[in-house]
Design a protein around this motif. Structure first.
Motif, short mmCIF file in Angstrom:
data_model
loop_
_atom_site.label_atom_id
_atom_site.label_comp_id
_atom_site.label_asym_id
_atom_site.label_seq_id
_atom_site.Cartn_x
_atom_site.Cartn_y
_atom_site.Cartn_z
N ASN A 5 0.83 -1.21 0.00
CA ASN A 5 0.00 0.00 0.00
C ASN A 5 0.86 1.26 0.00
OD1 ASN A 5 -2.45 -1.31 -0.12
ND2 ASN A 5 -2.59 -1.53 2.10
N HIS A 6 2.06 1.20 0.56
CA HIS A 6 2.96 2.35 0.49
C HIS A 6 3.28 2.68 -0.97
CE1 HIS A 6 3.44 1.66 4.78
NE2 HIS A 6 4.20 2.73 4.88
N ARG A 53 -6.92 12.90 -2.63
CA ARG A 53 -7.38 12.97 -1.24
C ARG A 53 -7.10 11.67 -0.50
NH1 ARG A 53 -13.50 14.35 -2.07
NH2 ARG A 53 -13.20 12.47 -3.28
N LEU A 54 -6.93 11.77 0.81
CA LEU A 54 -6.75 10.58 1.64
C LEU A 54 -7.90 9.61 1.45
CD1 LEU A 54 -5.38 12.06 4.97
CD2 LEU A 54 -4.20 10.48 3.45
N ALA A 103 -5.41 4.59 8.16
CA ALA A 103 -4.27 3.81 7.67
C ALA A 103 -3.58 4.54 6.52
CB ALA A 103 -4.71 2.42 7.25
N ALA A 104 -4.36 5.13 5.62
CA ALA A 104 -3.78 5.91 4.51
C ALA A 104 -2.99 7.10 5.05
CB ALA A 104 -4.87 6.36 3.55
N GLN A 105 -3.55 7.76 6.05
CA GLN A 105 -2.87 8.89 6.66
C GLN A 105 -1.54 8.45 7.30
OE1 GLN A 105 -5.08 10.71 9.85
NE2 GLN A 105 -4.08 12.69 9.51
N ALA A 106 -1.53 7.30 7.95
CA ALA A 106 -0.30 6.78 8.55
C ALA A 106 0.74 6.46 7.49
CB ALA A 106 -0.61 5.54 9.39
N ILE A 107 0.29 5.92 6.36
CA ILE A 107 1.23 5.60 5.26
C ILE A 107 1.82 6.88 4.69
CG2 ILE A 107 1.34 4.73 2.89
CD1 ILE A 107 -0.63 2.51 3.82
N LEU A 128 5.78 7.87 4.57
CA LEU A 128 6.47 8.27 3.34
C LEU A 128 7.09 9.66 3.48
CD1 LEU A 128 3.87 6.91 0.78
CD2 LEU A 128 6.18 6.00 1.17
N GLU A 129 6.36 10.55 4.15
CA GLU A 129 6.86 11.91 4.35
C GLU A 129 8.06 11.90 5.30
OE1 GLU A 129 5.07 16.34 5.16
OE2 GLU A 129 4.03 14.64 6.06
#
Length: 111
Positions: free
Chosen positions: A15-16, A30-31, A44-48, A52-53
């Motif tokens: 997913n990353h 968008r997330l 989970a998307a926000q955590a990924i 990455l950031e």
């Protein structure tokens, strides 16, 4: 010998990588759209995205109520076995194999 059940819970692309490819394709995605495409929660998307950031693979700039993301050029894979390869090469492949809408066009992300 007992039959072995096939393992179906794994994939070749994480997913990353999916989210990074989505950002490359649409820097203002968008997330919610990232989560929907990856079939994960927005949290989970926000955590990924945070992973990455913090690892230097992308930058995020607030633009009004939206985020604008930019993939950092020249970044390399994290694992030593692939560490000499650029992430951009994988992302190009993922963007090229993305599902296409009618007429060969890439579908919009709900905007």
């Amino acid at each position: 010998m007992e039959p072995v059940e096939p393992r179906t819970s794994w994939t070749f692309v994480t997913n990353h990588a999916r989210i990074l490819a989505m950002i490359l394709k649409d820097p203002e995605t968008r997330l919610r759209d990232m989560a929907g495409t990856c079939r994960i929660t927005e949290r989970a998307a926000q955590a990924i995205v945070a992973d990455l950031e913090s690892a230097g693979y992308l930058t995020r700039v607030r633009n009004g109520r939206r985020n604008h993301y930019e993939v950092t050029p020249g970044t390399l894979f994290r694992h030593p076995a692939e560490g000499h390869h650029r992430i951009a090469d994988l992302l190009r492949l993922l963007v090229d194999v993305a599902p296409r809408g009618r007429g060969g066009r890439t579908p919009s992300h709900g905007r």
